[in-house]
Design a protein around this motif. Sequence first.
Motif, PDB file in Angstrom:
ATOM      1  N   ILE A 101     -18.674  54.559  29.127  1.00  0.00           N
ATOM      2  CA  ILE A 101     -18.050  53.789  30.193  1.00  0.00           C
ATOM      3  C   ILE A 101     -16.661  54.362  30.446  1.00  0.00           C
ATOM      4  O   ILE A 101     -15.882  54.573  29.525  1.00  0.00           O
ATOM      5  CB  ILE A 101     -17.991  52.281  29.863  1.00  0.00           C
ATOM      6  N   GLY A 117     -14.969  52.088  35.233  1.00  0.00           N
ATOM      7  CA  GLY A 117     -16.145  51.238  35.145  1.00  0.00           C
ATOM      8  C   GLY A 117     -17.475  51.938  35.349  1.00  0.00           C
ATOM      9  O   GLY A 117     -18.527  51.299  35.337  1.00  0.00           O
ATOM     10  N   ILE A 121     -20.737  53.845  34.337  1.00  0.00           N
ATOM     11  CA  ILE A 121     -21.511  53.726  33.103  1.00  0.00           C
ATOM     12  C   ILE A 121     -22.706  54.678  33.139  1.00  0.00           C
ATOM     13  O   ILE A 121     -23.350  54.833  34.177  1.00  0.00           O
ATOM     14  CB  ILE A 121     -22.007  52.280  32.904  1.00  0.00           C
ATOM     15  N   THR A 160     -26.421  47.481  26.617  1.00  0.00           N
ATOM     16  CA  THR A 160     -25.380  47.296  27.625  1.00  0.00           C
ATOM     17  C   THR A 160     -24.023  47.607  27.022  1.00  0.00           C
ATOM     18  O   THR A 160     -23.645  47.011  26.004  1.00  0.00           O
ATOM     19  CB  THR A 160     -25.376  45.865  28.160  1.00  0.00           C
ATOM     20  N   SER A 220     -19.865  47.641  27.489  1.00  0.00           N
ATOM     21  CA  SER A 220     -18.803  46.986  28.249  1.00  0.00           C
ATOM     22  C   SER A 220     -17.485  47.235  27.538  1.00  0.00           C
ATOM     23  O   SER A 220     -17.459  47.660  26.381  1.00  0.00           O
ATOM     24  CB  SER A 220     -19.084  45.488  28.392  1.00  0.00           C
ATOM     25  N   ARG A 221     -16.396  46.957  28.242  1.00  0.00           N
ATOM     26  CA  ARG A 221     -15.084  47.156  27.646  1.00  0.00           C
ATOM     27  C   ARG A 221     -14.146  46.050  28.080  1.00  0.00           C
ATOM     28  O   ARG A 221     -14.256  45.510  29.180  1.00  0.00           O
ATOM     29  CB  ARG A 221     -14.514  48.529  28.004  1.00  0.00           C
ATOM     30  N   ASP A 222     -13.216  45.721  27.175  1.00  0.00           N
ATOM     31  CA  ASP A 222     -12.156  44.762  27.454  1.00  0.00           C
ATOM     32  C   ASP A 222     -10.852  45.535  27.345  1.00  0.00           C
ATOM     33  O   ASP A 222     -10.373  45.811  26.246  1.00  0.00           O
ATOM     34  CB  ASP A 222     -12.211  43.616  26.452  1.00  0.00           C
ATOM     35  N   TYR A 274     -17.719  47.410  23.614  1.00  0.00           N
ATOM     36  CA  TYR A 274     -18.848  46.711  23.006  1.00  0.00           C
ATOM     37  C   TYR A 274     -20.152  47.430  23.344  1.00  0.00           C
ATOM     38  O   TYR A 274     -20.265  48.108  24.355  1.00  0.00           O
ATOM     39  CB  TYR A 274     -18.938  45.276  23.534  1.00  0.00           C
TER      40      TYR A 274
END
Length: 120
Positions: free
Chosen positions: A51, A55, A57, A68, A70-72, A79
């Motif tokens: 990612i 954004g 992917i 899946t 994702s990132r914070d 994650y």
Amino acid sequence: QVQLVESGGGLVQPGGSLRLSCAASGSISSINVMAWYRQAPGKQRESVAVITSGGSINYADSVKGRFTISRDNAKNTVYLQMNTLKPEDTAVYYCNCDITVWAGFRKDYWGQGTQVTVSS
């Protein structure tokens, strides 16, 4: 100095789920690409999911529709939600981040790895 700390691996039955986390800490200016790799016994390390900071992917064909990423950005954390796990997903999973530090240089960093075992 930058550290990547992974968590969330373990033993799960086929069809089960796990969620991996990787938190980056240290003198971080920005995190560009965040990714998960895995290495099974006797095999080469392979890319699982990537990612970008924008954004975008990409997934390995073997995990599309099941995993899946994702990132914070506020937490400098990436994650990997893994669903419908199969025995062939068994591997050590590594977090990889392309990080620009406050000193101005850009470097690839690796986590220590977390074992995921899918078995009945």
